[in-house]
Design a protein around this motif. Structure first.
Motif, PDB file in Angstrom:
ATOM      1  N   TYR A 251       0.850  -2.486  -6.177  1.00 49.70           N
ATOM      2  CA  TYR A 251       0.942  -3.542  -7.178  1.00 49.70           C
ATOM      3  C   TYR A 251       0.082  -4.733  -6.777  1.00 49.70           C
ATOM      4  O   TYR A 251      -0.233  -4.944  -5.611  1.00 49.70           O
ATOM      5  N   ALA A 252      -0.323  -5.482  -7.800  1.00 49.97           N
ATOM      6  CA  ALA A 252      -1.132  -6.688  -7.582  1.00 49.97           C
ATOM      7  C   ALA A 252      -0.860  -7.653  -8.729  1.00 49.97           C
ATOM      8  O   ALA A 252      -0.715  -7.229  -9.876  1.00 49.97           O
ATOM      9  N   PRO A 253      -0.797  -8.962  -8.444  1.00 50.67           N
ATOM     10  CA  PRO A 253      -0.539  -9.944  -9.500  1.00 50.67           C
ATOM     11  C   PRO A 253      -1.826 -10.366 -10.201  1.00 50.67           C
ATOM     12  O   PRO A 253      -2.909 -10.323  -9.625  1.00 50.67           O
ATOM     13  N   VAL A 254      -1.689 -10.774 -11.457  1.00 46.32           N
ATOM     14  CA  VAL A 254      -2.752 -11.464 -12.185  1.00 46.32           C
ATOM     15  C   VAL A 254      -2.410 -12.945 -12.067  1.00 46.32           C
ATOM     16  O   VAL A 254      -1.547 -13.466 -12.776  1.00 46.32           O
ATOM     17  N   ALA A 255      -3.058 -13.618 -11.134  1.00 47.28           N
ATOM     18  CA  ALA A 255      -2.610 -14.936 -10.673  1.00 47.28           C
ATOM     19  C   ALA A 255      -2.520 -15.964 -11.794  1.00 47.28           C
ATOM     20  O   ALA A 255      -1.586 -16.768 -11.831  1.00 47.28           O
ATOM     21  N   SER A 256      -3.457 -15.963 -12.715  1.00 50.93           N
ATOM     22  CA  SER A 256      -3.512 -17.047 -13.698  1.00 50.93           C
ATOM     23  C   SER A 256      -2.395 -16.967 -14.725  1.00 50.93           C
ATOM     24  O   SER A 256      -2.104 -17.956 -15.390  1.00 50.93           O
ATOM     25  N   THR A 257      -1.761 -15.802 -14.880  1.00 51.16           N
ATOM     26  CA  THR A 257      -0.739 -15.632 -15.914  1.00 51.16           C
ATOM     27  C   THR A 257       0.645 -15.316 -15.361  1.00 51.16           C
ATOM     28  O   THR A 257       1.627 -15.400 -16.086  1.00 51.16           O
ATOM     29  N   GLY A 258       0.720 -14.920 -14.084  1.00 54.43           N
ATOM     30  CA  GLY A 258       1.991 -14.473 -13.542  1.00 54.43           C
ATOM     31  C   GLY A 258       2.308 -13.035 -13.886  1.00 54.43           C
ATOM     32  O   GLY A 258       3.393 -12.541 -13.577  1.00 54.43           O
ATOM     33  N   TRP A 259       1.364 -12.323 -14.526  1.00 56.54           N
ATOM     34  CA  TRP A 259       1.583 -10.911 -14.810  1.00 56.54           C
ATOM     35  C   TRP A 259       1.486 -10.104 -13.513  1.00 56.54           C
ATOM     36  O   TRP A 259       0.950 -10.558 -12.504  1.00 56.54           O
ATOM     37  N   GLY A 260       1.979  -8.883 -13.584  1.00 57.96           N
ATOM     38  CA  GLY A 260       1.855  -7.971 -12.459  1.00 57.96           C
ATOM     39  C   GLY A 260       1.443  -6.600 -12.947  1.00 57.96           C
ATOM     40  O   GLY A 260       1.923  -6.122 -13.976  1.00 57.96           O
ATOM     41  N   ILE A 261       0.528  -5.962 -12.207  1.00 56.61           N
ATOM     42  CA  ILE A 261       0.075  -4.611 -12.539  1.00 56.61           C
ATOM     43  C   ILE A 261       0.577  -3.669 -11.456  1.00 56.61           C
ATOM     44  O   ILE A 261       0.370  -3.910 -10.267  1.00 56.61           O
ATOM     45  N   ILE A 262       1.267  -2.604 -11.880  1.00 58.74           N
ATOM     46  CA  ILE A 262       1.833  -1.614 -10.958  1.00 58.74           C
ATOM     47  C   ILE A 262       1.211  -0.260 -11.259  1.00 58.74           C
ATOM     48  O   ILE A 262       1.239   0.203 -12.405  1.00 58.74           O
ATOM     49  N   ALA A 263       0.602   0.357 -10.239  1.00 54.82           N
ATOM     50  CA  ALA A 263       0.088   1.722 -10.332  1.00 54.82           C
ATOM     51  C   ALA A 263       0.979   2.597  -9.469  1.00 54.82           C
ATOM     52  O   ALA A 263       1.214   2.273  -8.304  1.00 54.82           O
ATOM     53  N   GLN A 264       1.477   3.696 -10.040  1.00 55.93           N
ATOM     54  CA  GLN A 264       2.431   4.491  -9.285  1.00 55.93           C
ATOM     55  C   GLN A 264       2.289   5.981  -9.602  1.00 55.93           C
ATOM     56  O   GLN A 264       1.734   6.369 -10.639  1.00 55.93           O
ATOM     57  N   ARG A 265       2.796   6.780  -8.665  1.00 58.94           N
ATOM     58  CA  ARG A 265       2.789   8.234  -8.812  1.00 58.94           C
ATOM     59  C   ARG A 265       4.089   8.765  -8.243  1.00 58.94           C
ATOM     60  O   ARG A 265       4.545   8.302  -7.187  1.00 58.94           O
ATOM     61  N   PRO A 266       4.729   9.740  -8.894  1.00 60.16           N
ATOM     62  CA  PRO A 266       5.964  10.307  -8.348  1.00 60.16           C
ATOM     63  C   PRO A 266       5.720  10.904  -6.968  1.00 60.16           C
ATOM     64  O   PRO A 266       4.718  11.604  -6.748  1.00 60.16           O
ATOM     65  N   THR A 267       6.629  10.629  -6.036  1.00 60.12           N
ATOM     66  CA  THR A 267       6.491  11.171  -4.685  1.00 60.12           C
ATOM     67  C   THR A 267       6.488  12.685  -4.704  1.00 60.12           C
ATOM     68  O   THR A 267       5.750  13.331  -3.948  1.00 60.12           O
ATOM     69  N   ALA A 268       7.312  13.287  -5.570  1.00 62.77           N
ATOM     70  CA  ALA A 268       7.380  14.744  -5.645  1.00 62.77           C
ATOM     71  C   ALA A 268       6.027  15.335  -6.026  1.00 62.77           C
ATOM     72  O   ALA A 268       5.616  16.363  -5.478  1.00 62.77           O
ATOM     73  N   ASN A 269       5.323  14.686  -6.956  1.00 65.11           N
ATOM     74  CA  ASN A 269       3.987  15.177  -7.346  1.00 65.11           C
ATOM     75  C   ASN A 269       3.008  15.079  -6.188  1.00 65.11           C
ATOM     76  O   ASN A 269       2.155  15.941  -6.000  1.00 65.11           O
ATOM     77  N   THR A 270       3.137  14.007  -5.421  1.00 63.13           N
ATOM     78  CA  THR A 270       2.235  13.823  -4.286  1.00 63.13           C
ATOM     79  C   THR A 270       2.445  14.886  -3.219  1.00 63.13           C
ATOM     80  O   THR A 270       1.486  15.439  -2.672  1.00 63.13           O
ATOM     81  N   LEU A 271       3.719  15.200  -2.909  1.00 64.42           N
ATOM     82  CA  LEU A 271       4.024  16.139  -1.829  1.00 64.42           C
ATOM     83  C   LEU A 271       3.942  17.593  -2.262  1.00 64.42           C
ATOM     84  O   LEU A 271       3.914  18.492  -1.408  1.00 64.42           O
TER      85      LEU A 271
END
Length: 527
Positions: A251-271
């Protein structure tokens, strides 16, 4: 009668050692690969979220710039409905940033909107975003709200201020959250079939974007990644999300707006990939383990193998991965290990000398500051990432007289003294250059004109007050400019700093002159 002889004993010990090694290697490999795969996925998602946050920040900055330009033109047009309609149409059509654009008076009366079919001009707006813009009277990215036209939107607005400072209303643009929009175009193409996806939350944890459009507007609770990102933190962690799914989230914030961007993947798919990989490793390892028993007859080859690998790597020492190739050689006995260590040490010394040669090509040998090549490399890197900076051009007054009257050795001491003063008054990220005989340049990242002028004045005073030089009192003429405030082209900013320097010389030397901006006249002519 069965007798244990040396051959059988060696074979028995070999079989036992091979089986134990296989089991241990399989287990350790699985654990290491599992942890590595999880860490790599977390880091990849963190980097990915950071890049998307940077892109979103750029998108919002561009939108604010469009609205700010429009707001500067509007005070003179508020009583001209056709001009207002044309302005909203321009904002809507010029880029794909906004789904709709509108101009609102300070009593929340809609003066113009594009597309015009959404609401008639003269309508009274009563949405949360409209009221928030009126109350705050400043540039604003709103929280999600239902617009008067019934859309779930985020509004970006800019106040319209009269020349006498009166608040006249605002000009704004809406980004639709559940329909096709610039936000969906930016983020929607980043969905992967391996289960990875991204979503965006506002500062309250409310979904602004999700691959499932029906969830947009839904608040997210009890999610550690969301809690961290809306607190302004960037990072990654393994979490269980609001749907009880084990996820690897970056995750990383968009500083000027207070938004947050989350990129994720299920652990089961990864393993899942790892499980299949380990079965393949096991199927391939068993036959190899049996064949390895023949290795006792191939001892000579085993002894020669590390030496052969080291020799092969040494023949390719000019390749980028030569050191890595040497490190991967399994030198399992003393002589091979010593040879490997010597090769690595020699390659390290070679790389160190090459690095020093590269540094010498970028620096001035007399002062140790960057030369023109180092300056150009810095400018290319800063321009690529749109790094704002101030440029301070300085020149030693009457330097030719110093060389003529005291000799070039004293002149060199004067140049070195100035370089030392520049270093003492600089920060770690500042770039110090000698661009000519007595001409120097300082690049100050993330510094405005006022601060840059103060830095220049301090340096001028220190040089003027120095009494230790054999040539007596020495003064500086200095010019200051800023990118992008002074001019839009980086090369032009450096020219303006030089012009300001020569203006300082013409006006009597020993002074700091700030370059006049080129941007204000062009903006005024457009408004």
């Amino acid at each position: 009668m069965f007798r244990v002889d040396l051959r059988r004993l060696i074979l028995l010990l070999s079989i036992t050692a091979a089986l134990l090694t296989l089991i241990n290697s399989f287990y350790v490999s699985y654990q290491v690969q599992r942890d590595l795969l999880i860490q790599q996925t977390l880091e990849a998602n963190r980097v990915y979220a950071a890049k998307l946050a940077e892109s979103t920040e750029g998108l919002l900055a561009s939108a604010r710039q469009q609205l700010a330009y429009s707001a500067a033109r509007l005070p003179a047009l508020l009583e001209q409905p056709q001009q207002l309609a044309a302005e909203t149409e321009r904002l809507k059509q010029q880029t794909d940033t906004f789904n709709s654009a509108y101009i609102v008076r300070d009593d929340l009366t809609l003066l113009a909107i594009s597309p015009a079919m959404l609401l008639p001009a003269g309508s009274l707006l009563n949405s949360a975003g409209a009221r928030e813009s009126l109350e705050k009277r400043q540039p604003l990215v709103s929280a999600p709200f239902i617009s008067t036209a019934g859309k779930l939107v985020v509004m970006i607005s800019q106040p319209i201020i009269a020349a006498d400072g009166r608040y006249l209303g605002y000009v704004g643009g809406s980004i639709y959250l559940r329909e096709k929009s610039i936000l969906n175009s930016l983020l929607g193409e980043h969905f992967y079939r391996d289960g990875s996806y991204i979503y965006v939350v506002d500062r309250r944890g409310q979904l602004l974007y999700h691959r499932d459009a029906e969830r947009v507007g839904e608040p997210i609770h009890n999610n550690p990644a969301v809690a961290a990102v809306i607190a302004g933190q960037a990072g990654s962690q393994r979490i269980v999300n609001s749907r009880d799914t084990d996820m690897l989230a970056g995750y990383a914030p968009v500083a000027s707006t207070g938004w947050g961007i989350i990129a994720q993947r299920p652990t089961a798919n990864t393993l899942a990939e790892l499980d299949g990989l380990m079965l393949d490793i096991l199927r391939n390892a068993l036959p190899f383990s049996l064949l390895s028993l023949l290795g006792i007859w191939w001892l000579a080859r085993l002894i020669a193998l590390p030496l052969w690998q080291l020799a092969s790597s040494a023949r390719q020492m000019d390749s980028q991965d030569a050191c890595g190739e040497i490190r991967r050689v399994g030198a399992w006995y003393f002589e091979a290990a010593e040879l490997k260590r010597a090769l690595i040490a020699g390659l390290a010394q070679f790389d160190q000398k090459i690095g020093k040669l590269n540094l010498d090509t970028l620096t001035d040998p007399l002062t140790g500051l960057y030369n023109r090549r180092g300056l150009q490399l810095t400018l290319e890197q800063w321009q690529a990432r749109a790094q704002p900076f101030a440029a301070v051009a300085l020149d030693i007054d009457h330097f030719k007289q110093v060389n003529d009257n005291h000799g070039h050795a004293v002149g060199d001491l004067q140049l070195q003294h100035l370089a030392r003063l520049m270093r003492e008054g600089s920060r770690g990220g500042d770039v110090l250059c000698r661009v000519g005989g007595e001409e120097f340049l300082i690049l100050l990242p993330d510094v405005d004109l006022a601060v840059a002028t103060q830095v220049a004045e301090r340096l001028r005073l220190r040089m003027e007050n120095c009494t230790a030089l054999p040539c007596g009192r020495v003064t500086l003429s200095i010019g200051v400019a800023h990118w992008p405030d002074s001019a839009t082209a980086i090369e032009r900013v450096l020219e303006m700093a030089d012009q300001a320097l020569y203006a300082a010389k013409r006006s009597g030397r020993n002074r700091v002159v700030v370059a006049q901006t080129e941007r204000q006249p062009s903006e005024a002519s457009l408004s």
